[in-house]
Design a protein around this motif. Structure first.
Motif, PDB file in Angstrom:
ATOM      1  N   GLY A   1      11.283  47.808   9.784  1.00 44.36           N
ATOM      2  CA  GLY A   1      12.571  48.109  10.199  1.00 44.36           C
ATOM      3  C   GLY A   1      13.240  49.127   9.620  1.00 44.36           C
ATOM      4  O   GLY A   1      14.359  49.662  10.223  1.00 44.36           O
ATOM      5  N   ILE A   2      13.163  49.291   8.399  1.00 46.63           N
ATOM      6  CA  ILE A   2      13.875  50.449   7.683  1.00 46.63           C
ATOM      7  C   ILE A   2      13.374  52.050   8.570  1.00 46.63           C
ATOM      8  O   ILE A   2      14.300  52.649   8.626  1.00 46.63           O
ATOM      9  CB  ILE A   2      13.424  50.677   6.401  1.00 46.63           C
ATOM     10  N   VAL A   3      12.383  51.923   8.510  1.00 41.78           N
ATOM     11  CA  VAL A   3      11.682  53.205   9.351  1.00 41.78           C
ATOM     12  C   VAL A   3      12.106  53.319  10.886  1.00 41.78           C
ATOM     13  O   VAL A   3      12.357  54.512  11.113  1.00 41.78           O
ATOM     14  CB  VAL A   3      10.095  53.146   9.194  1.00 41.78           C
TER      15      VAL A   3
ATOM     16  N   GLY B   1      20.904  53.339  12.669  1.00 41.26           N
ATOM     17  CA  GLY B   1      22.385  52.824  12.389  1.00 41.26           C
ATOM     18  C   GLY B   1      22.456  51.892  11.135  1.00 41.26           C
ATOM     19  O   GLY B   1      21.527  51.801  10.345  1.00 41.26           O
ATOM     20  N   PRO B   2      23.674  51.388  11.045  1.00 38.63           N
ATOM     21  CA  PRO B   2      24.045  50.481   9.912  1.00 38.63           C
ATOM     22  C   PRO B   2      22.990  49.287   9.546  1.00 38.63           C
ATOM     23  O   PRO B   2      23.006  48.991   8.626  1.00 38.63           O
ATOM     24  CB  PRO B   2      25.437  49.916  10.108  1.00 38.63           C
ATOM     25  N   ALA B   3      22.259  48.733  10.506  1.00 41.23           N
ATOM     26  CA  ALA B   3      21.241  48.005  10.366  1.00 41.23           C
ATOM     27  C   ALA B   3      20.182  48.197   9.537  1.00 41.23           C
ATOM     28  O   ALA B   3      19.580  47.235   8.717  1.00 41.23           O
ATOM     29  CB  ALA B   3      20.517  47.357  11.746  1.00 41.23           C
ATOM     30  N   ILE B   4      20.064  49.253   9.199  1.00 39.88           N
ATOM     31  CA  ILE B   4      18.912  49.708   8.062  1.00 39.88           C
ATOM     32  C   ILE B   4      19.368  49.052   6.788  1.00 39.88           C
ATOM     33  O   ILE B   4      18.415  48.753   6.063  1.00 39.88           O
ATOM     34  CB  ILE B   4      19.035  51.142   7.975  1.00 39.88           C
ATOM     35  N   TYR B   5      20.594  48.637   6.323  1.00 41.78           N
ATOM     36  CA  TYR B   5      20.824  48.013   5.058  1.00 41.78           C
ATOM     37  C   TYR B   5      20.444  46.821   5.171  1.00 41.78           C
ATOM     38  O   TYR B   5      19.868  46.428   4.018  1.00 41.78           O
ATOM     39  CB  TYR B   5      22.393  48.337   5.001  1.00 41.78           C
ATOM     40  N   LEU B   6      20.366  46.162   6.285  1.00 41.97           N
ATOM     41  CA  LEU B   6      19.940  44.725   6.282  1.00 41.97           C
ATOM     42  C   LEU B   6      18.259  44.738   6.013  1.00 41.97           C
ATOM     43  O   LEU B   6      17.829  43.946   5.306  1.00 41.97           O
ATOM     44  CB  LEU B   6      19.816  44.084   7.588  1.00 41.97           C
ATOM     45  N   PHE B   7      17.482  45.699   6.634  1.00 44.36           N
ATOM     46  CA  PHE B   7      16.379  45.863   6.367  1.00 44.36           C
ATOM     47  C   PHE B   7      15.867  46.081   4.893  1.00 44.36           C
ATOM     48  O   PHE B   7      14.722  46.026   4.265  1.00 44.36           O
ATOM     49  CB  PHE B   7      15.515  46.642   7.376  1.00 44.36           C
TER      50      PHE B   7
END
Length: 404
Positions: free
Chosen positions: A282-284, A288-294
């Motif tokens: 998910g990070i890779v 967008g901002p969803a990267i912080y959740l992953f």
């Protein structure tokens, strides 16, 4: 000294040491900004902090197996702080490498002996060891905030202020060391560790920790840059990503110790690695901002095993607790720093996304290694006594009293 008070002091002291492991990665963006380092040169800073540490921690662990050296705790804490504090004073790249290497040696000297002392003070409690490790994770989490507050205010020339946590940590560990010295001849933790070493399982565990280290150090080195790219944010976006990565680790450590009181440690670690595979992906790939959740999920997944792997290593090698701690906390963890320059070079030649993609495989390999590892028995001298034995009449949690 009561167990809870000892663990609290050791946990805070652990935070004051591990803030310097986090500080090295946190300083990298400032080295790039003020000194125009490339990705490869910047990752070399992390390498310098890791290289000597990777060799030194098993050496210090072997030394503590021969003879307890509790004085290493305050001395190594100060050394770790001094190295980071001096790293910003010279524009010379070789001197910067030298200073962060000195800090790495201090961190290396601290961990094997502190793990031994904490295990004695915890009386084999998974929860107590989890809180001890939690302190280190908090230190990691605070590092980017501390470095940003100091260096963003006055530049790298303000780096000497970063020595303050080292002074605090060295003072806090002294009461615990005095209490352990007073009880050394009569306390339950004074008994010599005995048992049969399971070297094959220890090797598998060490390889799994290497995989975890590559994933975590690779992300901690470059997540600030990557979050800025994926979100279109500035320095604050990168600092927030690093903070989430470290803070999630603190939560993961406490969660791991609690889960180990319900299920065996090997099962908990195995499942956490499996979940982490998807989180790193998910990070890779998620923009967008969803990267912080992953980032948060990845951090929790990588840190649920953290304190559990330390005690597993000690129980796989009960006759060499210091060596087990040194290898698990030192050599295997620091190998991630050795891989960082490779990631940096790939990023310079292609892109950060391409360079970070192989990290998805690391927790998957850790999961495969844990599939064939047994749950070891806890050494008897570390098991908390029953109510009849300790005279309190208070029932201890079965998982902490008898469970391996």
């Amino acid at each position: 000294m009561p167990r809870n008070r000892s663990i609290v002091l050791l946990s805070v002291g652990h935070a004051c040491v591990d803030v310097y492991q986090g500080a090295v990665a946190s300083l990298v963006p400032f080295f790039v900004a003020e000194r125009a380092y490339s990705y490869a040169a910047a990752s070399g800073i992390v390498l310098a902090a890791s290289l000597l540490s990777s060799v030194a921690q098993p050496v210090f662990g072997a030394l503590t197996d021969r003879r307890a050296m509790p004085w290493l705790l305050p001395v190594s804490t100060v050394l770790g702080g001094l190295g980071v504090a001096l790293s910003g004073l010279s524009g010379s790249y070789p001197l910067t490498l030298l200073f962060v290497a000195v800090s790495g040696i201090g961190v290396a000297a601290y961990h094997p002996e502190s793990a031994r002392v904490a295990r004695l003070a915890s009386q084999g409690s998974h929860s107590s060891m989890g809180w001890f490790s939690f302190g280190g994770n908090v230190g990691f989490a605070v590092a980017p905030l501390m470095v940003t507050a100091v260096v963003a205010t006055g530049g790298l020339r303000f780096s000497p202020l970063l020595v303050v946590p080292a002074v605090v940590g060295s003072v806090l560990c002294l009461p615990v060391l005095r209490a352990l010295e007073q009880s050394a001849s009569t306390g339950p933790g004074a008994a010599a560790a005995t048992g049969t070493d399971d070297r094959a399982s220890f090797v598998k565990l060490s390889l799994a920790v290497v995989c975890r280290s590559i994933a975590f150090v690779g992300l901690s080195t470059f997540i600030s840059f990557y979050a800025r790219q994926r979100t279109g944010g500035g320095t604050a976006a990168g600092t927030a990503a690093l903070f989430v990565l470290y803070l999630g680790g603190a939560a993961g450590t406490v969660l791991g110790s609690r889960l180990a009181n319900r299920w065996d440690r090997v099962t908990v670690v195995r499942m956490s690695y499996l979940i982490t595979v998807g989180a790193v992906a998910g990070i890779v790939f998620v923009p967008g901002p969803a990267i912080y959740l992953f980032i948060a999920l990845t951090s929790v997944g990588l840190y649920v095993p953290f304190s559990l792997q330390v005690t597993l290593a000690q129980d796989y090698l009960p006759s060499r607790v210091g060596t087990a701690s040194g290898i698990t906390l030192g050599l295997t963890v620091s190998i991630g720093g050795l891989v960082s320059p490779v990631i940096g070079s790939i990023a310079d030649a292609t892109s950060l996304q391409t360079a970070l993609t192989p990290l998805i495989l690391m927790p998957a390999l850790g999961w495969l290694l844990y599939r064939t590892m047994p749950e070891p028995a806890m050494p008897k001298h570390l098991i908390a006594p029953s109510p009849a034995e300790d005279g309190t009449g208070v029932e201890h949690p079965p998982a902490e009293r008898t469970r391996s």
